[in-house]
Design a protein around this motif. Structure first.
Motif, short mmCIF file in Angstrom:
data_model
loop_
_atom_site.label_atom_id
_atom_site.label_comp_id
_atom_site.label_asym_id
_atom_site.label_seq_id
_atom_site.Cartn_x
_atom_site.Cartn_y
_atom_site.Cartn_z
N ASP A 31 -30.05 39.02 -30.20
CA ASP A 31 -31.05 39.95 -29.66
C ASP A 31 -31.30 39.73 -28.16
O ASP A 31 -32.22 40.33 -27.59
CB ASP A 31 -32.36 39.83 -30.43
N GLY A 32 -30.50 38.86 -27.55
CA GLY A 32 -30.64 38.64 -26.12
C GLY A 32 -31.78 37.72 -25.72
O GLY A 32 -32.01 37.49 -24.53
N SER A 33 -32.48 37.16 -26.71
CA SER A 33 -33.60 36.26 -26.40
C SER A 33 -33.08 34.87 -26.02
O SER A 33 -31.89 34.58 -26.16
CB SER A 33 -34.54 36.15 -27.61
N ASP A 34 -33.98 34.01 -25.55
CA ASP A 34 -33.57 32.65 -25.22
C ASP A 34 -33.18 31.89 -26.49
O ASP A 34 -33.77 32.10 -27.56
CB ASP A 34 -34.73 31.89 -24.53
N LEU A 35 -32.23 31.00 -26.34
CA LEU A 35 -31.82 30.12 -27.44
C LEU A 35 -32.73 28.89 -27.47
O LEU A 35 -33.43 28.60 -26.50
CB LEU A 35 -30.36 29.71 -27.22
N PRO A 36 -32.73 28.12 -28.58
CA PRO A 36 -33.60 26.94 -28.67
C PRO A 36 -33.33 25.93 -27.57
O PRO A 36 -32.18 25.76 -27.15
CB PRO A 36 -33.26 26.36 -30.05
N PRO A 37 -34.35 25.24 -27.09
CA PRO A 37 -34.17 24.25 -26.01
C PRO A 37 -33.36 23.06 -26.47
O PRO A 37 -33.27 22.74 -27.66
CB PRO A 37 -35.60 23.84 -25.67
N PHE A 38 -32.74 22.37 -25.49
CA PHE A 38 -31.95 21.17 -25.79
C PHE A 38 -31.99 20.25 -24.58
O PHE A 38 -32.44 20.64 -23.49
CB PHE A 38 -30.50 21.54 -26.15
N VAL A 44 -24.00 21.22 -30.86
CA VAL A 44 -24.23 22.14 -31.97
C VAL A 44 -23.03 22.03 -32.90
O VAL A 44 -21.96 21.55 -32.50
CB VAL A 44 -24.40 23.61 -31.51
N ILE A 45 -23.21 22.44 -34.13
CA ILE A 45 -22.09 22.51 -35.07
C ILE A 45 -21.77 23.98 -35.27
O ILE A 45 -22.65 24.79 -35.58
CB ILE A 45 -22.43 21.81 -36.40
N VAL A 46 -20.51 24.33 -35.02
CA VAL A 46 -20.07 25.71 -35.20
C VAL A 46 -19.49 25.83 -36.62
O VAL A 46 -18.59 25.07 -37.00
CB VAL A 46 -19.00 26.09 -34.15
N TYR A 55 -14.74 25.92 -41.92
CA TYR A 55 -14.66 24.80 -40.98
C TYR A 55 -16.03 24.59 -40.37
O TYR A 55 -16.78 25.54 -40.14
CB TYR A 55 -13.66 25.10 -39.86
N SER A 56 -16.33 23.34 -40.07
CA SER A 56 -17.55 23.00 -39.33
C SER A 56 -17.18 21.94 -38.29
O SER A 56 -16.80 20.84 -38.65
CB SER A 56 -18.62 22.43 -40.26
N ASN A 57 -17.29 22.29 -37.04
CA ASN A 57 -16.94 21.37 -35.95
C ASN A 57 -18.12 21.19 -35.02
O ASN A 57 -18.81 22.16 -34.69
CB ASN A 57 -15.76 21.91 -35.13
N ALA A 58 -18.33 19.95 -34.59
CA ALA A 58 -19.39 19.67 -33.61
C ALA A 58 -18.82 19.81 -32.20
O ALA A 58 -17.73 19.34 -31.91
CB ALA A 58 -19.92 18.25 -33.82
N TYR A 59 -19.60 20.46 -31.33
CA TYR A 59 -19.21 20.62 -29.92
C TYR A 59 -20.41 20.35 -29.03
O TYR A 59 -21.52 20.81 -29.31
CB TYR A 59 -18.69 22.03 -29.64
N SER A 60 -20.18 19.62 -27.95
CA SER A 60 -21.24 19.33 -26.99
C SER A 60 -21.62 20.60 -26.23
O SER A 60 -20.75 21.40 -25.86
CB SER A 60 -20.78 18.28 -25.98
N LEU A 61 -22.91 20.76 -25.96
CA LEU A 61 -23.37 21.84 -25.09
C LEU A 61 -23.16 21.39 -23.65
O LEU A 61 -23.60 20.31 -23.26
CB LEU A 61 -24.85 22.15 -25.35
N ALA A 97 -19.17 37.48 -33.50
CA ALA A 97 -20.33 36.68 -33.90
C ALA A 97 -19.87 35.32 -34.42
O ALA A 97 -18.80 35.21 -35.03
CB ALA A 97 -21.12 37.40 -34.98
N LEU A 98 -20.65 34.29 -34.15
CA LEU A 98 -20.41 32.96 -34.70
C LEU A 98 -21.73 32.42 -35.26
O LEU A 98 -22.81 32.80 -34.80
CB LEU A 98 -19.94 32.00 -33.60
N THR A 99 -21.61 31.55 -36.24
CA THR A 99 -22.78 30.86 -36.78
C THR A 99 -22.79 29.45 -36.22
O THR A 99 -21.80 28.72 -36.33
CB THR A 99 -22.74 30.80 -38.32
N ILE A 100 -23.91 29.07 -35.61
CA ILE A 100 -24.04 27.71 -35.08
C ILE A 100 -25.34 27.10 -35.59
O ILE A 100 -26.25 27.81 -36.03
CB ILE A 100 -24.02 27.67 -33.54
N THR A 101 -25.41 25.78 -35.53
CA THR A 101 -26.67 25.11 -35.87
C THR A 101 -27.54 25.00 -34.61
O THR A 101 -27.04 25.14 -33.49
CB THR A 101 -26.42 23.69 -36.40
#
Length: 325
Positions: A31-38, A44-46, A55-61, A97-101
């Motif tokens: 929706d174009g809003s801000d993402l959660p702070p970090f 995050v895990i994609v 598949y679930s992979n962790a990637y650094s922001l 679209a992707l699903t991330i944690t």
């Protein structure tokens, strides 16, 4: 016990080829809003679905913690990909679209450090990108040492140089292996000032070398921080796991994880998101026996207490474990 992740849908707004093997993905909220702070060093895990496979992979922001209109991750195509990096490289396009944690941080800058020594190898540069933004904002004293195979593999080098120029109290050094430029870890760690902390991210041999060098010069382990998003090779003898709740017994083969042994026998359902010892979802109570811990989720104190373990990567210290499953 365990870690329940919240997930969110994001849209891939941009994909850039950074090196022959690395792509940078910029992701925005639907929706174009801000993402959660970090904070710097977060990941995050994609979560990806490719037909029947997941598949679930962790990637650094790697983007600035102050720019929450998007997240950025750097993804290296792994030669021995479990499927996740190949999926992102080959099957994800701009607009998808992707699903991330939501973000989690197991590699945070130490607030008590007077100076920060950052050591990166290859794709291990990514968590330091967000940390550099944070260090600049803090005006904190730091140095970055970045080693890579050849000039064409020096991802984000220009951005790092620009970040450093805009930062008071920081400098960056590059080491190109093909030019014979080597990191002198003994000299670097041996000359560290009191109150300095060292952080390392990259291939396992680099992490091992830094930890060994730190030990050799007498650095307190609390001043050494490391992160690697790859499950360690399962090494060690076979052992038996008794599952107290279900009354089942599972034989874990040499070179096999407890999680795989349980799944092989379809013994009990176990949730595990990352399979790399970083997400915490498979944390399990130890009722009898002791574990050899290989995860990056539990603190040293929690590991020493031998109350819980991550069954995706950790193993039995002896021949038998009793778990609360």
């Amino acid at each position: 016990m365990g870690n329940t992740y919240q997930t969110l849908q994001v849209r891939v707004s941009r994909i850039e080829h950074v090196t022959p093997l690395i792509k940078r993905f910029t992701m925005e909220a639907m929706d174009g809003s801000d993402l959660p702070p970090f904070t710097g060093g977060s990941h995050v895990i994609v979560r990806m679905r490719d037909g029947e496979r997941q598949y679930s992979n962790a990637y650094s922001l790697m983007s600035s913690p102050d720019a929450l209109g998007s997240y950025q991750i750097g993804v290296r195509r792994e030669e021995k990909s479990k499927g996740g990096s190949a999926f992102l490289h080959d099957k994800v396009s701009e607009g998808d679209a992707l699903t991330i944690t939501t973000p989690n941080n197991l590699f945070a800058l130490d607030d008590g450090a007077h100076h920060h020594v950052l050591i990166a190898g290859g794709i291990g540069i990514t968590p330091f990108m967000s940390q550099m933004h944070e260090l600049r904002k803090r005006g904190a004293s730091h140095e970055l040492h970045y080693a890579f195979r050849a000039d064409e593999h020096g991802a984000f080098r220009d951005e790092l140089a620009a970040l450093t120029q805009a930062t008071s109290g920081g400098h960056v050094s590059f080491y190109v292996d093909s030019k014979g430029q080597k990191l002198d870890l003994a000299g670097l760690l041996g000359g560290m000032q009191a109150g300095a902390h060292v952080y390392v991210c990259g291939p396992a041999p680099l992490i091992d070398a830094v930890r060994t060098a730190a030990q050799a010069v007498g650095l307190d382990p609390s001043r050494v921080h490391w992160e690697q998003f790859a499950a360690p090779e399962q090494a060690g003898d076979a052992f038996t796991v008794m599952l107290a709740k279900s009354g089942k017994t599972v034989e874990v083969a040499a070179g096999e994880s407890i999680l795989k042994a349980i799944e092989r026998d379809s013994t009990v359902p176990v949730e595990c998101l990352c399979r790399e010892g970083v997400c915490g979802t498979c944390e399990t109570r130890i009722l009898e026996g002791e574990a050899v811990h290989f995860d990056q989720y539990l603190s040293d104190k929690e590991k020493a207490s031998q109350k819980t373990m991550m069954i995706c990567v950790s193993r039995a210290k002896g021949g038998k474990l009793v778990l609360d499953l």
